[in-house]
Design a protein around this motif. Structure first.
Motif, PDB file in Angstrom:
ATOM      1  N   MET A   1      27.471 -23.655 -37.064  1.00  0.00           N
ATOM      2  CA  MET A   1      26.981 -22.217 -36.887  1.00  0.00           C
ATOM      3  C   MET A   1      28.190 -21.280 -35.909  1.00  0.00           C
ATOM      4  N   GLN A   2      29.242 -21.649 -36.413  1.00  0.00           N
ATOM      5  CA  GLN A   2      30.539 -21.146 -35.719  1.00  0.00           C
ATOM      6  C   GLN A   2      30.692 -19.626 -36.179  1.00  0.00           C
ATOM      7  N   ALA A   3      31.102 -18.769 -35.093  1.00  0.00           N
ATOM      8  CA  ALA A   3      31.374 -17.285 -35.334  1.00  0.00           C
ATOM      9  C   ALA A   3      31.940 -16.907 -36.583  1.00  0.00           C
ATOM     10  N   TYR A   4      32.990 -17.511 -37.268  1.00  0.00           N
ATOM     11  CA  TYR A   4      33.594 -17.051 -38.277  1.00  0.00           C
ATOM     12  C   TYR A   4      32.707 -17.048 -39.332  1.00  0.00           C
ATOM     13  N   GLU A   5      31.800 -17.784 -39.552  1.00  0.00           N
ATOM     14  CA  GLU A   5      30.890 -17.984 -40.625  1.00  0.00           C
ATOM     15  C   GLU A   5      29.942 -16.757 -40.781  1.00  0.00           C
ATOM     16  N   PHE A   6      29.681 -15.900 -39.567  1.00  0.00           N
ATOM     17  CA  PHE A   6      28.822 -14.482 -39.873  1.00  0.00           C
ATOM     18  C   PHE A   6      29.660 -13.359 -39.603  1.00  0.00           C
ATOM     19  N   ILE A   7      31.083 -13.432 -39.793  1.00  0.00           N
ATOM     20  CA  ILE A   7      31.665 -12.003 -39.891  1.00  0.00           C
ATOM     21  C   ILE A   7      31.439 -11.164 -41.181  1.00  0.00           C
ATOM     22  N   ASN A   8      30.962 -10.142 -40.760  1.00  0.00           N
ATOM     23  CA  ASN A   8      30.525  -8.920 -41.721  1.00  0.00           C
ATOM     24  C   ASN A   8      31.657  -8.142 -42.419  1.00  0.00           C
ATOM     25  N   SER A   9      32.151  -8.611 -43.688  1.00  0.00           N
ATOM     26  CA  SER A   9      33.209  -7.988 -44.256  1.00  0.00           C
ATOM     27  C   SER A   9      33.193  -6.519 -44.707  1.00  0.00           C
ATOM     28  N   LEU A  10      32.013  -5.871 -44.482  1.00  0.00           N
ATOM     29  CA  LEU A  10      31.837  -4.688 -45.039  1.00  0.00           C
ATOM     30  C   LEU A  10      32.093  -3.698 -43.718  1.00  0.00           C
ATOM     31  N   ILE A  11      32.178  -3.952 -42.757  1.00  0.00           N
ATOM     32  CA  ILE A  11      32.530  -3.077 -41.488  1.00  0.00           C
ATOM     33  C   ILE A  11      34.145  -3.323 -41.271  1.00  0.00           C
ATOM     34  N   PRO A  12      34.710  -2.054 -41.560  1.00  0.00           N
ATOM     35  CA  PRO A  12      36.405  -2.038 -41.514  1.00  0.00           C
ATOM     36  C   PRO A  12      36.612  -1.736 -39.986  1.00  0.00           C
ATOM     37  N   PRO A  13      37.709  -2.027 -39.642  1.00  0.00           N
ATOM     38  CA  PRO A  13      38.361  -1.554 -38.430  1.00  0.00           C
ATOM     39  C   PRO A  13      39.287  -0.395 -38.370  1.00  0.00           C
ATOM     40  N   LEU A  14      39.412   0.460 -37.342  1.00  0.00           N
ATOM     41  CA  LEU A  14      39.981   1.757 -37.122  1.00  0.00           C
ATOM     42  C   LEU A  14      41.303   1.293 -36.857  1.00  0.00           C
ATOM     43  N   LYS A  15      42.402   2.211 -37.010  1.00  0.00           N
ATOM     44  CA  LYS A  15      43.944   1.900 -36.378  1.00  0.00           C
ATOM     45  C   LYS A  15      44.082   3.362 -35.460  1.00  0.00           C
ATOM     46  N   LEU A  16      44.800   3.020 -34.481  1.00  0.00           N
ATOM     47  CA  LEU A  16      45.042   4.105 -33.465  1.00  0.00           C
ATOM     48  C   LEU A  16      45.663   5.453 -34.296  1.00  0.00           C
ATOM     49  N   SER A  17      46.259   5.366 -35.275  1.00  0.00           N
ATOM     50  CA  SER A  17      46.614   6.803 -36.120  1.00  0.00           C
ATOM     51  C   SER A  17      45.405   7.133 -36.935  1.00  0.00           C
ATOM     52  N   ASP A  18      44.415   6.648 -37.063  1.00  0.00           N
ATOM     53  CA  ASP A  18      42.961   7.260 -37.777  1.00  0.00           C
ATOM     54  C   ASP A  18      42.580   8.442 -36.925  1.00  0.00           C
ATOM     55  N   ARG A  19      41.973   9.320 -37.776  1.00  0.00           N
ATOM     56  CA  ARG A  19      41.257  10.325 -36.967  1.00  0.00           C
ATOM     57  C   ARG A  19      39.942  10.326 -36.662  1.00  0.00           C
ATOM     58  N   ALA A  20      39.321  10.716 -36.059  1.00  0.00           N
ATOM     59  CA  ALA A  20      38.017  10.844 -35.503  1.00  0.00           C
ATOM     60  C   ALA A  20      36.835  11.188 -36.937  1.00  0.00           C
ATOM     61  N   GLY A  21      37.185  12.365 -37.589  1.00  0.00           N
ATOM     62  CA  GLY A  21      36.716  12.712 -38.680  1.00  0.00           C
ATOM     63  C   GLY A  21      36.282  11.495 -39.549  1.00  0.00           C
ATOM     64  N   MET A  22      37.394  10.757 -39.679  1.00  0.00           N
ATOM     65  CA  MET A  22      37.462   9.667 -40.767  1.00  0.00           C
ATOM     66  C   MET A  22      36.513   8.457 -40.386  1.00  0.00           C
ATOM     67  N   ALA A  23      36.513   8.263 -38.981  1.00  0.00           N
ATOM     68  CA  ALA A  23      35.694   7.187 -38.216  1.00  0.00           C
ATOM     69  C   ALA A  23      33.998   7.785 -38.414  1.00  0.00           C
ATOM     70  N   LEU A  24      34.086   8.960 -38.499  1.00  0.00           N
ATOM     71  CA  LEU A  24      32.441   9.453 -38.673  1.00  0.00           C
ATOM     72  C   LEU A  24      32.061   9.222 -40.041  1.00  0.00           C
ATOM     73  N   ASN A  25      33.039   9.742 -40.936  1.00  0.00           N
ATOM     74  CA  ASN A  25      32.380   9.384 -42.430  1.00  0.00           C
ATOM     75  C   ASN A  25      32.376   7.874 -42.718  1.00  0.00           C
ATOM     76  N   TRP A  26      33.166   6.945 -42.157  1.00  0.00           N
ATOM     77  CA  TRP A  26      32.873   5.403 -42.279  1.00  0.00           C
ATOM     78  C   TRP A  26      31.649   5.357 -41.750  1.00  0.00           C
ATOM     79  N   MET A  27      31.240   5.583 -40.617  1.00  0.00           N
ATOM     80  CA  MET A  27      30.028   5.244 -39.836  1.00  0.00           C
ATOM     81  C   MET A  27      28.835   5.533 -40.950  1.00  0.00           C
ATOM     82  N   GLU A  28      29.006   6.662 -41.381  1.00  0.00           N
ATOM     83  CA  GLU A  28      27.868   7.430 -41.931  1.00  0.00           C
ATOM     84  C   GLU A  28      27.596   6.433 -43.174  1.00  0.00           C
ATOM     85  N   GLU A  29      28.704   6.048 -43.737  1.00  0.00           N
ATOM     86  CA  GLU A  29      28.873   5.423 -45.170  1.00  0.00           C
ATOM     87  C   GLU A  29      28.170   4.067 -45.091  1.00  0.00           C
TER      88      GLU A  29
END
Length: 221
Positions: A1-29
């Motif tokens: 039961m190690q951590a890597y086994e439970f990674i949720n691949s549906l949650i993407p990371p944001l980059k510093l160059s992304d914009r807040a509006g896109m982050a909100l859209n992803w969160m809603e989606e």
């Protein structure tokens, strides 16, 4: 039961160059309140929708927003217990997972972590729960198991917490393979064990919400 086994691949990371509006859209989606932020493979922290709403500027860059919970991460080879501990310490519903080179690998949601933890504690198995209070010096699981098995009952899992009413004592939570524990309870009490609570689980529980509720009850949270 190690951590890597439970990674949720549906949650993407944001980059510093992304914009807040896109982050909100992803969160809603994907229906989440937070997203991880990375820079060149390094985990920086999480950003929440409330922070973005307060700024009221969908064009602002993620790099211009203060991040949260930068220490809320575990290594890939850590146990699910460590995931839950780190989440609790940071009061976060997401925990980032890094490899030993500190490269970001993904995140674990608390829903996934609690579900897997419930499985490890036999929460899905039907049976009853006893909670005992005792001094740590009096804790001998082999002796308790012997008394339980003398009543043709088995301990499926056990869990120890510090008694919040007396820090010199522990609370021992026992999950049994039978719902009716009156004979086990009587035997333990006859041998001097103090039982402070008990639960009889009902059959037919299968929904995730019920499983999580049972886990919290099992841990007496």
């Amino acid at each position: 039961m190690q951590a890597y086994e439970f990674i949720n691949s549906l949650i993407p990371p944001l980059k510093l160059s992304d914009r807040a509006g896109m982050a909100l859209n992803w969160m809603e989606e994907i229906r989440t309140d937070y997203l991880p932020v990375i820079d060149e493979g390094r985990f920086l922290g999480f950003i929440g929708d409330e922070t973005i709403f307060e700024l009221n500027n969908p064009d602002i860059l993620i790099s211009q927003i203060e991040l949260e919970a930068g220490s809320c991460w575990v290594y890939t080879d850590k146990h699910i217990y460590d995931v839950l501990r780190v989440a609790s310490e940071n009061q976060s519903n997401l925990v980032a997972v890094l490899d030993r080179e500190n490269t970001y690998m993904g995140v674990i949601t608390m829903e996934d972590a609690i579900s897997s933890f419930a499985d490890s504690l036999s929460i899905k198995s039907q049976g009853g729960v006893l909670i005992l209070s005792m001094n740590m010096s009096d804790y001998h699981l082999s002796e308790i198991a012997r008394l339980v098995e003398s009543e043709n009952t088995k301990i499926l899992s056990s869990f120890i917490t510090v008694d919040p009413l007396d820090d010199s004592k522990i609370k021992l939570t026992l999950k049994m393979d039978k719902p009716d524990l009156k004979h086990v309870k009587a035997t333990l009490e006859r041998f001097g064990y103090r039982i402070i609570d008990h639960y009889q689980e009902e059959s037919g529980i299968s929904a995730d919400s019920d499983r999580i509720g049972n886990l919290l009850r099992f841990l007496d949270i």
